[in-house]
Design a protein around this motif. Sequence first.
Motif, PDB file in Angstrom:
ATOM      1  N   ASP A   1      -5.905  17.360 -12.258  1.00  0.00           N
ATOM      2  CA  ASP A   1      -5.237  16.686 -11.687  1.00  0.00           C
ATOM      3  C   ASP A   1      -5.428  15.022 -12.099  1.00  0.00           C
ATOM      4  OD1 ASP A   1      -3.461  18.778 -10.583  1.00  0.00           O
ATOM      5  OD2 ASP A   1      -4.499  18.706  -8.726  1.00  0.00           O
ATOM      6  N   LEU A   2      -6.672  14.914 -12.528  1.00  0.00           N
ATOM      7  CA  LEU A   2      -7.192  13.631 -13.041  1.00  0.00           C
ATOM      8  C   LEU A   2      -6.312  12.927 -13.938  1.00  0.00           C
ATOM      9  CD1 LEU A   2     -11.012  14.408 -12.645  1.00  0.00           C
ATOM     10  CD2 LEU A   2      -9.528  12.955 -11.057  1.00  0.00           C
ATOM     11  N   TYR A   3      -5.480  13.628 -14.599  1.00  0.00           N
ATOM     12  CA  TYR A   3      -4.484  13.083 -15.698  1.00  0.00           C
ATOM     13  C   TYR A   3      -3.659  11.807 -14.851  1.00  0.00           C
ATOM     14  CZ  TYR A   3      -0.549  15.444 -13.691  1.00  0.00           C
ATOM     15  OH  TYR A   3       0.407  15.731 -12.972  1.00  0.00           O
ATOM     16  N   LEU A   4      -3.661  11.878 -13.758  1.00  0.00           N
ATOM     17  CA  LEU A   4      -2.878  11.032 -13.000  1.00  0.00           C
ATOM     18  C   LEU A   4      -3.464   9.447 -12.847  1.00  0.00           C
ATOM     19  CD1 LEU A   4      -1.702  13.117  -9.834  1.00  0.00           C
ATOM     20  CD2 LEU A   4      -0.195  12.275 -11.612  1.00  0.00           C
ATOM     21  N   VAL A   5      -4.761   9.431 -13.069  1.00  0.00           N
ATOM     22  CA  VAL A   5      -5.310   8.200 -12.831  1.00  0.00           C
ATOM     23  C   VAL A   5      -5.102   7.227 -14.123  1.00  0.00           C
ATOM     24  CG1 VAL A   5      -7.685   7.151 -13.055  1.00  0.00           C
ATOM     25  CG2 VAL A   5      -7.208   9.280 -11.584  1.00  0.00           C
ATOM     26  N   PRO A   6      -4.907   7.425 -15.270  1.00  0.00           N
ATOM     27  CA  PRO A   6      -4.563   6.738 -16.246  1.00  0.00           C
ATOM     28  C   PRO A   6      -2.816   6.362 -16.242  1.00  0.00           C
ATOM     29  CG  PRO A   6      -5.446   8.659 -17.406  1.00  0.00           C
ATOM     30  CD  PRO A   6      -5.679   8.687 -15.975  1.00  0.00           C
ATOM     31  N   ILE A   7      -2.134   7.282 -15.897  1.00  0.00           N
ATOM     32  CA  ILE A   7      -0.628   7.171 -15.789  1.00  0.00           C
ATOM     33  C   ILE A   7      -0.651   6.019 -14.600  1.00  0.00           C
ATOM     34  CG2 ILE A   7       1.444   8.298 -14.770  1.00  0.00           C
ATOM     35  CD1 ILE A   7       0.541  10.830 -15.938  1.00  0.00           C
ATOM     36  N   LEU A   8      -1.176   6.195 -13.363  1.00  0.00           N
ATOM     37  CA  LEU A   8      -1.000   5.344 -12.333  1.00  0.00           C
ATOM     38  C   LEU A   8      -1.714   3.882 -12.785  1.00  0.00           C
ATOM     39  CD1 LEU A   8      -2.638   7.221  -9.192  1.00  0.00           C
ATOM     40  CD2 LEU A   8      -0.078   6.414  -9.760  1.00  0.00           C
TER      41      LEU A   8
ATOM     42  N   ILE B   1       0.844  -1.220  -0.015  1.00  0.00           N
ATOM     43  CA  ILE B   1       0.086  -0.033   0.262  1.00  0.00           C
ATOM     44  C   ILE B   1       0.938   1.119   0.080  1.00  0.00           C
ATOM     45  CG2 ILE B   1      -1.938   1.213   1.268  1.00  0.00           C
ATOM     46  CD1 ILE B   1      -2.800  -1.482   0.348  1.00  0.00           C
ATOM     47  N   ILE B   2       0.740   1.753  -1.108  1.00  0.00           N
ATOM     48  CA  ILE B   2       1.530   3.126  -1.202  1.00  0.00           C
ATOM     49  C   ILE B   2       0.823   4.373  -0.616  1.00  0.00           C
ATOM     50  CG2 ILE B   2       2.705   4.700  -2.709  1.00  0.00           C
ATOM     51  CD1 ILE B   2       3.800   2.450  -4.186  1.00  0.00           C
ATOM     52  N   ALA B   3       1.087   4.727   0.466  1.00  0.00           N
ATOM     53  CA  ALA B   3       0.363   5.937   1.207  1.00  0.00           C
ATOM     54  C   ALA B   3       0.716   7.346   0.386  1.00  0.00           C
ATOM     55  CB  ALA B   3       0.586   6.114   2.288  1.00  0.00           C
ATOM     56  N   SER B   4      -0.193   8.229   0.266  1.00  0.00           N
ATOM     57  CA  SER B   4      -0.040   9.491  -0.186  1.00  0.00           C
ATOM     58  C   SER B   4      -0.594  10.404   1.045  1.00  0.00           C
ATOM     59  CB  SER B   4      -0.893   9.727  -1.316  1.00  0.00           C
ATOM     60  OG  SER B   4      -0.786  10.982  -1.943  1.00  0.00           O
ATOM     61  N   PRO B   5       0.178  10.710   2.034  1.00  0.00           N
ATOM     62  CA  PRO B   5      -0.433  11.320   3.381  1.00  0.00           C
ATOM     63  C   PRO B   5      -0.680  13.013   2.879  1.00  0.00           C
ATOM     64  CG  PRO B   5       1.840  10.454   3.507  1.00  0.00           C
ATOM     65  CD  PRO B   5       1.471  10.074   2.277  1.00  0.00           C
TER      66      PRO B   5
ATOM     67  N   LYS C   1       3.351  19.060   2.260  1.00  0.00           N
ATOM     68  CA  LYS C   1       3.202  20.592   2.171  1.00  0.00           C
ATOM     69  C   LYS C   1       2.332  21.048   0.670  1.00  0.00           C
ATOM     70  CE  LYS C   1       6.150  22.285   5.487  1.00  0.00           C
ATOM     71  NZ  LYS C   1       7.459  21.563   5.975  1.00  0.00           N
ATOM     72  N   GLU C   2       2.880  20.424  -0.396  1.00  0.00           N
ATOM     73  CA  GLU C   2       2.518  20.587  -1.754  1.00  0.00           C
ATOM     74  C   GLU C   2       1.791  19.465  -2.340  1.00  0.00           C
ATOM     75  OE1 GLU C   2       2.150  23.711  -3.110  1.00  0.00           O
ATOM     76  OE2 GLU C   2       3.237  24.496  -1.124  1.00  0.00           O
ATOM     77  N   PRO C   3       1.107  19.482  -3.076  1.00  0.00           N
ATOM     78  CA  PRO C   3       0.512  18.068  -3.821  1.00  0.00           C
ATOM     79  C   PRO C   3       1.595  17.290  -4.672  1.00  0.00           C
ATOM     80  CG  PRO C   3      -0.960  20.087  -4.440  1.00  0.00           C
ATOM     81  CD  PRO C   3       0.189  20.366  -3.522  1.00  0.00           C
ATOM     82  N   GLU C   4       2.658  18.246  -5.014  1.00  0.00           N
ATOM     83  CA  GLU C   4       3.671  17.715  -5.870  1.00  0.00           C
ATOM     84  C   GLU C   4       4.558  16.776  -4.957  1.00  0.00           C
ATOM     85  OE1 GLU C   4       3.130  20.889  -6.050  1.00  0.00           O
ATOM     86  OE2 GLU C   4       2.212  20.770  -7.901  1.00  0.00           O
ATOM     87  N   ASP C   5       4.595  17.334  -3.631  1.00  0.00           N
ATOM     88  CA  ASP C   5       5.503  16.290  -2.793  1.00  0.00           C
ATOM     89  C   ASP C   5       4.970  15.008  -2.896  1.00  0.00           C
ATOM     90  OD1 ASP C   5       7.067  18.442  -2.440  1.00  0.00           O
ATOM     91  OD2 ASP C   5       5.717  19.158  -0.554  1.00  0.00           O
ATOM     92  N   GLY C   6       3.453  14.813  -2.777  1.00  0.00           N
ATOM     93  CA  GLY C   6       2.767  13.589  -2.706  1.00  0.00           C
ATOM     94  C   GLY C   6       3.185  12.529  -4.096  1.00  0.00           C
ATOM     95  N   ILE C   7       3.346  13.296  -5.114  1.00  0.00           N
ATOM     96  CA  ILE C   7       3.749  12.580  -6.346  1.00  0.00           C
ATOM     97  C   ILE C   7       5.361  12.157  -6.137  1.00  0.00           C
ATOM     98  CG2 ILE C   7       4.156  12.761  -8.838  1.00  0.00           C
ATOM     99  CD1 ILE C   7       1.562  14.754  -8.909  1.00  0.00           C
TER     100      ILE C   7
ATOM    101  N   ILE D   1      -4.520  14.481  -6.154  1.00  0.00           N
ATOM    102  CA  ILE D   1      -5.534  15.089  -7.012  1.00  0.00           C
ATOM    103  C   ILE D   1      -6.199  16.143  -6.113  1.00  0.00           C
ATOM    104  CG2 ILE D   1      -7.565  14.533  -8.313  1.00  0.00           C
ATOM    105  CD1 ILE D   1      -6.124  11.539  -8.720  1.00  0.00           C
ATOM    106  N   GLN D   2      -6.190  17.221  -6.552  1.00  0.00           N
ATOM    107  CA  GLN D   2      -6.893  18.543  -5.771  1.00  0.00           C
ATOM    108  C   GLN D   2      -7.727  19.267  -6.863  1.00  0.00           C
ATOM    109  OE1 GLN D   2      -4.539  20.753  -3.136  1.00  0.00           O
ATOM    110  NE2 GLN D   2      -3.731  18.862  -2.345  1.00  0.00           N
ATOM    111  N   LYS D   3      -7.624  19.136  -7.959  1.00  0.00           N
ATOM    112  CA  LYS D   3      -8.692  19.572  -9.083  1.00  0.00           C
ATOM    113  C   LYS D   3      -8.786  19.032 -10.166  1.00  0.00           C
ATOM    114  CE  LYS D   3      -4.751  22.792 -10.425  1.00  0.00           C
ATOM    115  NZ  LYS D   3      -3.831  21.839  -9.593  1.00  0.00           N
ATOM    116  N   GLU D   4      -9.772  19.321 -11.036  1.00  0.00           N
ATOM    117  CA  GLU D   4      -9.983  18.392 -12.170  1.00  0.00           C
ATOM    118  C   GLU D   4      -8.905  18.170 -12.974  1.00  0.00           C
ATOM    119  OE1 GLU D   4     -13.722  17.990 -15.293  1.00  0.00           O
ATOM    120  OE2 GLU D   4     -14.196  19.321 -13.600  1.00  0.00           O
TER     121      GLU D   4
END
Length: 181
Positions: A72-79, A7-11, A15-21, A67-70
Amino acid sequence: LGNICPIIASPKSFKEPEDGIVELFRQLAFYLEQDRQVNELKLVRSVRDMKQSGISVLLSLEGAYSIQKEEDLYLVPILKRLGFVSIAPTWSLNNALGTGTYDVDAKKGLTKLGKLFVELCEENKIAVDAVHTSRQTFWDIVQVTKKPFLVSHTASFEVTKHRRNLTKEQIKIVAERGGLV
């Protein structure tokens, strides 16, 4: 044959969404390196992959906080392309997708963005994981999903009265929908 599901957590504490990535890719790199070094580990991207000999590794993400705004949903197919088989929208606390188990206002459930996220996960054949969600977010997932979903790790509320655990009604609906607990 054995199976492990890191399980890869994205806490939310980033501080910034990019840090989670960045953290997500750091953890993913670890599992990919293990996959390369340990001949018995097999990164699963399909059911066919699970039938191979060795230990199957299924990638899952808890809390899609990046994923903080619409946009950012581009991440789903990448994942999906990276091999993730399931994603939980929250990880105990609220985010732009919905409310988590420990949210003060846990009655809010999935946001409009969260509903789009769930639909996009299904389109990309990524299982939606209702683990660590508030009761309302869970029931919103039931309403939005058209495919089976899962709750990857939990217990029965009837046995242990803890807000993370599932009620009989929740377990029943997951089973009726063909999902997994």
